[in-house]
Design a protein around this motif. Structure first.
Motif, PDB file in Angstrom:
ATOM      1  N   ASP A 142      -2.201   9.204   2.458  1.00  0.00           N
ATOM      2  CA  ASP A 142      -1.139   9.159   1.445  1.00  0.00           C
ATOM      3  C   ASP A 142      -0.637   7.754   1.161  1.00  0.00           C
ATOM      4  O   ASP A 142      -0.006   7.517   0.126  1.00  0.00           O
ATOM      5  CB  ASP A 142       0.055  10.004   1.915  1.00  0.00           C
ATOM      6  CG  ASP A 142      -0.346  11.434   2.200  1.00  0.00           C
ATOM      7  OD1 ASP A 142      -0.506  12.196   1.233  1.00  0.00           O
ATOM      8  OD2 ASP A 142      -0.525  11.779   3.380  1.00  0.00           O
ATOM      9  N   LEU A 143      -0.844   6.823   2.096  1.00  0.00           N
ATOM     10  CA  LEU A 143      -0.321   5.459   1.957  1.00  0.00           C
ATOM     11  C   LEU A 143      -1.327   4.492   2.564  1.00  0.00           C
ATOM     12  O   LEU A 143      -1.895   4.771   3.629  1.00  0.00           O
ATOM     13  CB  LEU A 143       1.028   5.335   2.667  1.00  0.00           C
ATOM     14  CG  LEU A 143       1.816   4.028   2.525  1.00  0.00           C
ATOM     15  CD1 LEU A 143       3.306   4.290   2.717  1.00  0.00           C
ATOM     16  CD2 LEU A 143       1.382   2.964   3.555  1.00  0.00           C
TER      17      LEU A 143
ATOM     18  N   SER B 156      -3.758   7.900  -6.165  1.00  0.00           N
ATOM     19  CA  SER B 156      -2.342   8.251  -6.201  1.00  0.00           C
ATOM     20  C   SER B 156      -1.625   7.816  -4.922  1.00  0.00           C
ATOM     21  O   SER B 156      -0.443   8.113  -4.745  1.00  0.00           O
ATOM     22  CB  SER B 156      -2.172   9.764  -6.385  1.00  0.00           C
ATOM     23  OG  SER B 156      -2.787  10.463  -5.308  1.00  0.00           O
TER      24      SER B 156
ATOM     25  N   ALA C  92       0.367   5.763  -2.080  1.00  0.00           N
ATOM     26  CA  ALA C  92       1.384   4.715  -2.023  1.00  0.00           C
ATOM     27  C   ALA C  92       0.763   3.464  -1.409  1.00  0.00           C
ATOM     28  O   ALA C  92      -0.203   3.553  -0.633  1.00  0.00           O
ATOM     29  CB  ALA C  92       2.571   5.180  -1.198  1.00  0.00           C
TER      30      ALA C  92
ATOM     31  N   VAL D 287      -0.563   0.240 -11.284  1.00  0.00           N
ATOM     32  CA  VAL D 287       0.106   0.980 -10.220  1.00  0.00           C
ATOM     33  C   VAL D 287       1.560   1.216 -10.623  1.00  0.00           C
ATOM     34  O   VAL D 287       2.256   0.274 -11.019  1.00  0.00           O
ATOM     35  CB  VAL D 287       0.046   0.203  -8.888  1.00  0.00           C
ATOM     36  CG1 VAL D 287       0.824   0.937  -7.798  1.00  0.00           C
ATOM     37  CG2 VAL D 287      -1.401   0.005  -8.456  1.00  0.00           C
ATOM     38  N   SER D 288       2.032   2.438 -10.516  1.00  0.00           N
ATOM     39  CA  SER D 288       3.415   2.728 -10.876  1.00  0.00           C
ATOM     40  C   SER D 288       4.369   2.197  -9.811  1.00  0.00           C
ATOM     41  O   SER D 288       4.005   2.080  -8.628  1.00  0.00           O
ATOM     42  CB  SER D 288       3.626   4.233 -11.033  1.00  0.00           C
ATOM     43  OG  SER D 288       3.478   4.900  -9.797  1.00  0.00           O
TER      44      SER D 288
ATOM     45  N   GLN E 195       6.758   3.603  -8.414  1.00  0.00           N
ATOM     46  CA  GLN E 195       7.072   4.606  -7.405  1.00  0.00           C
ATOM     47  C   GLN E 195       6.085   4.611  -6.236  1.00  0.00           C
ATOM     48  O   GLN E 195       6.366   5.193  -5.193  1.00  0.00           O
ATOM     49  CB  GLN E 195       7.102   6.004  -8.045  1.00  0.00           C
ATOM     50  CG  GLN E 195       8.259   6.238  -9.001  1.00  0.00           C
ATOM     51  CD  GLN E 195       8.089   5.526 -10.334  1.00  0.00           C
ATOM     52  OE1 GLN E 195       6.975   5.170 -10.719  1.00  0.00           O
ATOM     53  NE2 GLN E 195       9.199   5.303 -11.026  1.00  0.00           N
ATOM     54  N   ARG E 196       4.953   3.944  -6.396  1.00  0.00           N
ATOM     55  CA  ARG E 196       3.927   3.921  -5.342  1.00  0.00           C
ATOM     56  C   ARG E 196       4.037   2.706  -4.421  1.00  0.00           C
ATOM     57  O   ARG E 196       3.275   2.600  -3.455  1.00  0.00           O
ATOM     58  CB  ARG E 196       2.531   3.930  -5.971  1.00  0.00           C
ATOM     59  CG  ARG E 196       2.161   5.224  -6.665  1.00  0.00           C
ATOM     60  CD  ARG E 196       0.845   5.089  -7.416  1.00  0.00           C
ATOM     61  NE  ARG E 196      -0.240   4.631  -6.549  1.00  0.00           N
ATOM     62  CZ  ARG E 196      -1.400   4.138  -6.990  1.00  0.00           C
ATOM     63  NH1 ARG E 196      -1.623   4.020  -8.291  1.00  0.00           N
ATOM     64  NH2 ARG E 196      -2.326   3.753  -6.122  1.00  0.00           N
TER      65      ARG E 196
END
Length: 263
Positions: free
Chosen positions: A93-94, A114, A116, A158-159, A161-162
């Motif tokens: 996830d990250l 997607s 982070a 990259v958004s 939020q990430r």
């Protein structure tokens, strides 16, 4: 965030030499209150040497696949694009990159995902970073570096939020540099990105307390509390239970009632 080192040469002495021991360490960390697991297959301690790409893949990817069913966020501590890519495919996830996605191919490996992304400041590289770290203004220079790396991620689609930012305690810093960063940690939150801090068992705590690496639990919990008070949103630790308990007591006092009780 609990540290799960799938290495035999972790500076803290708690590395897991195989998949079975790493799974047990992860399960224990979750029971102690970890909310994120940070998996590393290559030591980044001062003086560390790199392992091969295949060796790191063999250490990390099977663990990600085994832990994915637990439904707890998984972070991967790596600088290698292939490890980033395969870890994301396996369910990570990250991506926690101490080199801030500067390796050739790193941006391509992560930007279209997607996951982070954690950008961290490091002066030099693990093999030499503690030989003679030097800054004119460590807080300003670290903030400037992180701002520049964040801009690169944003420019590559990259958004916001990430993205999380990490000033990199102990990565090319003296004790005075580390203390200045902790003292002024709120500066890094001014960018609007969550601040990620890792000070657990580090040399700076040994220099302050005089204690061996395995005896820095209390110092690490105190440093984590100071970081959270100054705006840190993620604290990376070897000692989950102690860190969680310290933070829960502080949060209970700040909330003016014990956690779990009705208002």
């Amino acid at each position: 965030m609990a540290i799960i080192n799938v290495t035999a040469d972790s500076f803290s002495g708690d590395g897991c030499p195989d998949l079975g021991s790493a799974l047990l360490a992860a399960e224990r960390a979750v029971k102690e209150g970890a909310e994120i697991l940070d998996i590393g297959g290559e030591s980044s301690r001062p003086g560390a040497t790199m392992v091969s790409e295949q060796q790191e893949l063999d250490r990390v990817v099977p663990l990600v696949e085994a832990l994915a069913p637990l439904n707890i966020p998984l972070s991967i501590d790596t600088v290698k694009p292939a490890v980033m890519r395969e870890s994301i495919r396996a369910g990570a996830d990250l991506i926690n990159d101490i080199a801030s996605f500067r390796a050739p191919g790193a941006l391509d490996a992560v930007c279209g995902s997607s996951a982070a992304l954690s950008v961290m400041h490091m002066q030099g590289e693990p093999g030499t970073m503690q030989l003679a770290p030097s800054y004119r203004d460590v807080v300003a220079e670290v903030r400037s570096f992180l701002d520049e790396r964040v801009r690169v991620l944003l420019d590559n689609g990259v958004s916001r939020q990430r993205i999380v930012v990490d000033p990199g305690f102990g990565f090319g810093k003296t004790l005075d540099h580390n203390l200045a960063l902790l003292r002024h940690l709120e500066v890094f939150g001014e960018s609007g990105f969550p601040v990620f801090v890792g000070v657990s068992r580090k040399t700076m705590l040994g220099a302050i307390t005089g204690r061996d690496v395995r005896e820095r639990v209390f110092a690490g919990a105190a440093a984590a509390l100071l970081a959270v008070q100054r705006g840190a949103r993620i604290v990376r630790t070897h000692d989950v239970a102690a860190t969680r308990d310290v933070l829960r007591v502080w949060m209970a006092v700040e909330a003016d009632r014990p956690p779990g009780l009705a208002a």
